[in-house]
Scaffold this motif. Structure first.
Motif, mmCIF file in Angstrom:
data_model
loop_
_atom_site.group_PDB
_atom_site.id
_atom_site.type_symbol
_atom_site.label_atom_id
_atom_site.label_comp_id
_atom_site.label_asym_id
_atom_site.label_seq_id
_atom_site.Cartn_x
_atom_site.Cartn_y
_atom_site.Cartn_z
ATOM 1 N N PHE A 219 42.709 27.659 42.066
ATOM 2 C CA PHE A 219 42.516 29.106 42.188
ATOM 3 C C PHE A 219 43.481 29.856 41.268
ATOM 4 O O PHE A 219 43.079 30.752 40.519
ATOM 5 C CB PHE A 219 42.718 29.525 43.642
ATOM 6 N N PHE A 220 44.766 29.515 41.322
ATOM 7 C CA PHE A 220 45.748 30.223 40.504
ATOM 8 C C PHE A 220 45.568 29.906 39.020
ATOM 9 O O PHE A 220 45.731 30.785 38.161
ATOM 10 C CB PHE A 220 47.165 29.865 40.952
ATOM 11 N N GLN B 263 42.711 29.169 37.489
ATOM 12 C CA GLN B 263 41.537 29.896 37.022
ATOM 13 C C GLN B 263 41.790 31.403 37.008
ATOM 14 O O GLN B 263 41.320 32.113 36.109
ATOM 15 C CB GLN B 263 40.333 29.571 37.908
ATOM 16 N N GLY B 264 42.524 31.905 38.015
ATOM 17 C CA GLY B 264 42.840 33.323 38.027
ATOM 18 C C GLY B 264 43.668 33.731 36.823
ATOM 19 O O GLY B 264 43.403 34.758 36.184
ATOM 20 N N TRP B 265 44.681 32.924 36.497
ATOM 21 C CA TRP B 265 45.511 33.223 35.332
ATOM 22 C C TRP B 265 44.697 33.125 34.049
ATOM 23 O O TRP B 265 44.863 33.930 33.125
ATOM 24 C CB TRP B 265 46.694 32.279 35.281
ATOM 25 N N ILE C 3 42.602 36.276 33.770
ATOM 26 C CA ILE C 3 43.435 37.419 33.399
ATOM 27 C C ILE C 3 43.765 37.372 31.911
ATOM 28 O O ILE C 3 43.719 38.397 31.209
ATOM 29 C CB ILE C 3 44.725 37.431 34.241
ATOM 30 N N ARG D 168 36.754 29.061 41.534
ATOM 31 C CA ARG D 168 36.473 30.035 40.483
ATOM 32 C C ARG D 168 35.862 31.313 41.060
ATOM 33 O O ARG D 168 36.140 32.411 40.572
ATOM 34 C CB ARG D 168 35.530 29.416 39.439
ATOM 35 N N ALA E 203 38.695 33.246 42.727
ATOM 36 C CA ALA E 203 39.560 33.804 41.680
ATOM 37 C C ALA E 203 38.890 34.970 40.971
ATOM 38 O O ALA E 203 39.537 35.990 40.667
ATOM 39 C CB ALA E 203 39.933 32.716 40.674
ATOM 40 N N ALA E 204 37.589 34.868 40.710
ATOM 41 C CA ALA E 204 36.876 35.938 40.004
ATOM 42 C C ALA E 204 36.809 37.205 40.843
ATOM 43 O O ALA E 204 36.917 38.314 40.311
ATOM 44 C CB ALA E 204 35.469 35.471 39.638
ATOM 45 N N ALA F 79 39.044 38.155 43.083
ATOM 46 C CA ALA F 79 40.388 38.741 43.048
ATOM 47 C C ALA F 79 40.668 39.410 41.703
ATOM 48 O O ALA F 79 41.210 40.523 41.643
ATOM 49 C CB ALA F 79 41.433 37.659 43.331
ATOM 50 N N VAL F 80 40.291 38.753 40.614
ATOM 51 C CA VAL F 80 40.528 39.321 39.281
ATOM 52 C C VAL F 80 39.659 40.554 39.065
ATOM 53 O O VAL F 80 40.096 41.536 38.447
ATOM 54 C CB VAL F 80 40.262 38.260 38.199
ATOM 55 N N THR G 185 30.322 35.181 38.152
ATOM 56 C CA THR G 185 30.811 33.802 38.228
ATOM 57 C C THR G 185 29.713 32.841 38.641
ATOM 58 O O THR G 185 29.620 31.727 38.107
ATOM 59 C CB THR G 185 31.979 33.721 39.218
#
Length: 288
Positions: free
Chosen positions: A67-68, A70-72, A75, A170, A173-174, A176-177, A236
């Motif tokens: 998660f982190f 893919q989130g990074w 971003i 993903r 994460a998407a 959240a982003v 996503t």
């Protein structure tokens, strides 16, 4: 001696994984039937990814590391383009709104029109474009390259579910982003409009902020954030579906990326219109 027909009939890399994950494939469908099949497969993928994400989070088995990561990654590929798009977008809205407001003698309402327009429509729209274009294409290329290299097949052989291991983190994460990008776009565009309208003397800072706070509602923010979360989810799912069904080597991956961007743009535009119409019809609008 090998049979040429057998070589021709050999499944393309990634086809076996797509059949296992997204259901049996048919090569004798009309365009309409193929579209319905794709739409149904995306719905099934979205439901499956959501179920895995919720269950794994509740049971403490969710892949937070993925998660982190893919989130990074999202971003990094989307933050700078988001800011670069939000600034000219804010300038265009401010110039057009300011010019019309000055002509009709309603300069005191410039802040309300500019700010609420950006918050309700502009920020979610720019977020959808970035999620579909930058994030969606990157995700599709990543999963598509894994599919054509038969890495997805290898995961299935080892008993690992690609939807659970790759798609669910993903998707979370998407979302959240998408929420974060929406805030970035809204703040950037509204600040740009404020600086342009106040700096050019169209209206005073107090009048600009007063009209905005007088007409804006907390539900406008919830609408914008809700749109951003939905846009991130849909973009996503489209990207992951196209990536997991890619075939035909590098050209197939490139075709899947192109299809992801076009299809995501169309779907997000339709969803945006539907959500906006529902909001305007159901939520009372402020009059002061």
């Amino acid at each position: 001696m090998s049979d040429p027909a057998a070589k021709t009939a050999r499944p393309r890399p990634g086809a076996a994984a797509a059949r296992r994950i997204l259901g049996p494939d048919s090569f004798a469908r009309s365009k309409f039937e193929e579209g319905l099949h794709t739409f149904g497969a995306m719905i099934a993928l979205g439901i499956g990814a959501t179920r895995f994400a919720v269950v794994d989070i509740v049971r403490g088995r969710f892949s937070w590391e993925e998660f982190f990561l893919q989130g990074w990654f999202m971003i990094r590929v989307s933050l700078l383009p988001t800011v670069l798009v939000a600034i000219p977008f804010g300038i265009i809205v401010a110039v057009q709104v300011g010019a019309v407001a000055e002509q009709i003698g309603a300069s005191s309402f410039t802040g309300a029109v500019n700010g609420i327009g950006v918050l309700r429509q502009g920020a979610p729209l720019v977020t959808s474009l970035l999620m579909a274009g930058a994030v969606g294409s990157a995700l599709c290329a990543n999963l598509g390259s894994r599919t054509v290299r038969e890495e997805i097949d290898a995961m299935a052989v080892m008993g690992l579910n690609p939807v659970q291991r790759l798609v669910a983190p993903r998707v979370v994460a998407a979302v959240a982003v998408g929420l974060m990008l929406n805030v970035v776009v809204a703040v950037t565009a509204i600040m740009t409009g404020f600086a342009l309208n106040v700096g050019t003397g169209v209206t005073s800072s107090g009048s600009y902020l007063g009209s905005f706070t007088g007409f804006a509602q907390i539900s406008d923010l919830w609408l914008a954030e809700g749109k951003a979360a939905i846009f991130g989810f849909v973009a996503t799912i489209v990207a992951c579906h196209k990536g997991l069904t890619a075939s035909g080597g590098a050209k197939g991956v490139a075709d899947a990326v192109n299809q992801t961007v076009v299809l995501a743009f169309i779907m997000l535009a339709v969803i945006n219109v539907a959500l906006t119409q529902a909001y305007v019809s159901l939520v009372p609008q402020a009059i002061a």
